[in-house]
Write an enzyme that holds these catalytic residues in place. Structure first.
Site, PDB file in Angstrom:
ATOM      1  N   LEU A   7      -4.749  -3.327   2.585  1.00 30.71           N
ATOM      2  CA  LEU A   7      -3.430  -3.517   3.191  1.00 30.71           C
ATOM      3  C   LEU A   7      -3.232  -2.481   4.293  1.00 30.71           C
ATOM      4  O   LEU A   7      -3.606  -1.326   4.149  1.00 30.71           O
ATOM      5  CB  LEU A   7      -2.333  -3.384   2.138  1.00 30.71           C
ATOM      6  CG  LEU A   7      -2.357  -4.386   0.983  1.00 30.71           C
ATOM      7  CD1 LEU A   7      -1.048  -4.328   0.205  1.00 30.71           C
ATOM      8  CD2 LEU A   7      -2.629  -5.810   1.456  1.00 30.71           C
ATOM      9  N   GLY A  27       0.837  -1.215   0.000  1.00 28.58           N
ATOM     10  CA  GLY A  27       0.000   0.000   0.000  1.00 28.58           C
ATOM     11  C   GLY A  27       0.866   1.256   0.000  1.00 28.58           C
ATOM     12  O   GLY A  27       0.620   2.202  -0.758  1.00 28.58           O
ATOM     13  N   HIS A  28       1.915   1.270   0.856  1.00 30.75           N
ATOM     14  CA  HIS A  28       2.809   2.440   0.880  1.00 30.75           C
ATOM     15  C   HIS A  28       3.553   2.579  -0.449  1.00 30.75           C
ATOM     16  O   HIS A  28       3.748   3.685  -0.950  1.00 30.75           O
ATOM     17  CB  HIS A  28       3.859   2.295   1.988  1.00 30.75           C
ATOM     18  CG  HIS A  28       3.288   2.255   3.366  1.00 30.75           C
ATOM     19  ND1 HIS A  28       3.213   1.095   4.110  1.00 30.75           N
ATOM     20  CD2 HIS A  28       2.779   3.227   4.151  1.00 30.75           C
ATOM     21  CE1 HIS A  28       2.684   1.356   5.274  1.00 30.75           C
ATOM     22  NE2 HIS A  28       2.405   2.639   5.337  1.00 30.75           N
ATOM     23  N   SER A  44      -0.499  -1.773   7.972  1.00 33.50           N
ATOM     24  CA  SER A  44       0.586  -2.270   8.831  1.00 33.50           C
ATOM     25  C   SER A  44       0.018  -3.119   9.954  1.00 33.50           C
ATOM     26  O   SER A  44       0.659  -4.046  10.438  1.00 33.50           O
ATOM     27  CB  SER A  44       1.355  -1.100   9.428  1.00 33.50           C
ATOM     28  OG  SER A  44       1.919  -0.343   8.386  1.00 33.50           O
ATOM     29  N   GLY A  69      -2.860   7.961   1.494  1.00 35.58           N
ATOM     30  CA  GLY A  69      -3.736   6.881   1.059  1.00 35.58           C
ATOM     31  C   GLY A  69      -5.196   7.169   1.377  1.00 35.58           C
ATOM     32  O   GLY A  69      -5.526   7.719   2.435  1.00 35.58           O
ATOM     33  N   LYS A  96      -7.200   4.947   2.068  1.00 32.46           N
ATOM     34  CA  LYS A  96      -7.615   4.009   3.113  1.00 32.46           C
ATOM     35  C   LYS A  96      -7.904   4.775   4.411  1.00 32.46           C
ATOM     36  O   LYS A  96      -8.851   4.489   5.123  1.00 32.46           O
ATOM     37  CB  LYS A  96      -6.515   2.976   3.340  1.00 32.46           C
ATOM     38  CG  LYS A  96      -6.615   2.324   4.679  1.00 32.46           C
ATOM     39  CD  LYS A  96      -6.273   0.888   4.665  1.00 32.46           C
ATOM     40  CE  LYS A  96      -6.617   0.262   5.977  1.00 32.46           C
ATOM     41  NZ  LYS A  96      -6.041   0.974   7.116  1.00 32.46           N
ATOM     42  N   ASP A  97      -7.051   5.768   4.705  1.00 30.15           N
ATOM     43  CA  ASP A  97      -7.287   6.637   5.869  1.00 30.15           C
ATOM     44  C   ASP A  97      -8.082   7.842   5.369  1.00 30.15           C
ATOM     45  O   ASP A  97      -7.574   8.964   5.248  1.00 30.15           O
ATOM     46  CB  ASP A  97      -5.956   7.044   6.495  1.00 30.15           C
ATOM     47  CG  ASP A  97      -5.211   5.835   7.037  1.00 30.15           C
ATOM     48  OD1 ASP A  97      -5.765   5.121   7.878  1.00 30.15           O
ATOM     49  OD2 ASP A  97      -4.083   5.585   6.575  1.00 30.15           O
TER      50      ASP A  97
HETATM   51  O1  PAF Z   1      -0.938   7.638   7.831  1.00 24.93           O
HETATM   52  C1  PAF Z   1       0.093   7.588   8.525  1.00 24.93           C
HETATM   53  O2  PAF Z   1       0.920   6.681   8.403  1.00 24.93           O
HETATM   54  C2  PAF Z   1       0.343   8.669   9.562  1.00 24.93           C
HETATM   55  O3  PAF Z   1      -0.831   9.086  10.156  1.00 24.93           O
HETATM   56  C3  PAF Z   1       1.135   9.872   9.007  1.00 24.93           C
HETATM   57  C4  PAF Z   1       0.355  10.604   7.939  1.00 24.93           C
HETATM   58  C5  PAF Z   1       2.463   9.395   8.437  1.00 24.93           C
HETATM   59  C6  PAF Z   1       1.422  10.868  10.132  1.00 24.93           C
HETATM   60  O4  PAF Z   1       2.161  10.284  11.156  1.00 24.93           O
END
Ligand code: PAF
Length: 279
Positions: free
Chosen positions: A181, A32-33, A183, A144, A146-147
């Site tokens: 996906l 995903g990243h 973490s 993403g 997703k969030d």
């Molecule tokens: O989505 C994330 O992984 C975190 O909330 C972020 C945007 C890196 C901020 O810590």
């Protein structure tokens, strides 16, 4: 790819770069990243990813201490994805003293959904993202979908503060069975991993039934929550919202053409998963 740990070195290095494209992460990277990095590369500028587990966005009982720190592997993956720079500060670098100046996003957007169940979460996210934006000074930043709420909150922050950065959303990457996906999927045991697809499935049902006239929205949401609870989940929310402001649609909007999104968060064992489906 260059790995940079200090703000001073980052500034010196990026001063020679034009129009950087930024992908903030907390590390423990997965496909995903990497899809965010690929989206970032489409914008043409050098890609800067950050890896920083941000204490400010964790509640005391949450998984800050056990959140996996896997920088060596993250660097390998980012190199493979074509990222140009990784900014990986330690806590003393980004927060050399208590971070008492914080961003307070509006409660109407930030104290609902995730913010209701994780009070202060978006204050922590906005504070670190603003600080990272100041360090990297990117032209574009990729987050993403997703969030979903995070993307909305950060987009609004950038707009309201007139930050010189374009905030861009990238589609959620899913496993073959449909699980988004994350973490946190790594915390799931084998049986839980198989069960985890019930969350996107419940959201799909909610999204598909969103335009039905026979049932009220509250009843649809309750059914979705009950269906997950009956399978052993502890749902925080499964709800249908307007995409524009994440508030509940009026009945007219729900039954009309208003762009909506079904959002959900639920705990399976000790793991809290979130997902969303636009409809
Ligand atoms: O989505 C994330 O992984 C975190 O909330 C972020 C945007 C890196 C901020 O810590």
């Amino acid at each position: 790819m260059q790995v940079i740990h200090s703000i001073a070195e980052l500034r010196r290095t990026l001063a020679r770069q034009n129009q950087t494209v930024f992908v903030p992460t907390m590390g423990n990277l997965h496909e995903g990243h990497l899809s965010l990095v690929r989206e970032a590369k489409r914008w043409g500028g050098p890609v800067v990813a950050s890896v920083f587990v941000n204490r400010l966005q964790f509640l005391p009982h949450e998984d800050f201490d056990r959140y996996p720190r896997t920088l060596a592997r993250d660097v390998e993956l980012l190199t493979g994805a074509g990222c140009n720079f990784v900014f990986a500060p330690d806590e003393a670098e980004l927060y050399p003293e208590p971070q008492v100046y914080k961003v307070a996003p509006p409660p109407a957007l930030a104290d609902i959904l995730e913010g209701e169940f994780r009070p202060g979460f978006f204050n922590g996210v906005c504070t670190v993202v603003l600080k990272l934006f100041q360090c990297v000074q990117p032209a574009v930043a990729v987050f993403g979908q997703k969030d979903y709420q995070q993307l909305k909150v950060i987009t609004e922050m950038a707009r309201q503060f007139a930050l010189p950065v374009e905030v861009v959303g990238a589609p959620t990457v899913r496993a073959d069975d449909g699980l988004a996906l994350s973490s946190r999927n790594g915390y799931l045991g084998e049986t839980e991993r198989a069960e985890a697809i019930a969350l996107p499935q419940a959201l799909r049902v909610l999204a598909d039934r969103a335009r039905e006239t026979a049932t009220t929205l509250t009843a649809l949401e309750q059914e979705a929550m009950q269906a997950l609870a009956a399978r052993g989940w502890a749902p925080d929310y499964l709800t249908l919202r307007r995409r524009s402001d994440l508030l509940p649609p009026t009945e007219e909007q729900r039954l009309g053409h208003e762009p909506l999104v079904a959002l959900g968060a639920a705990r399976l064992g000790t793991t809290r998963l979130i997902d969303n489906i636009e409809c």
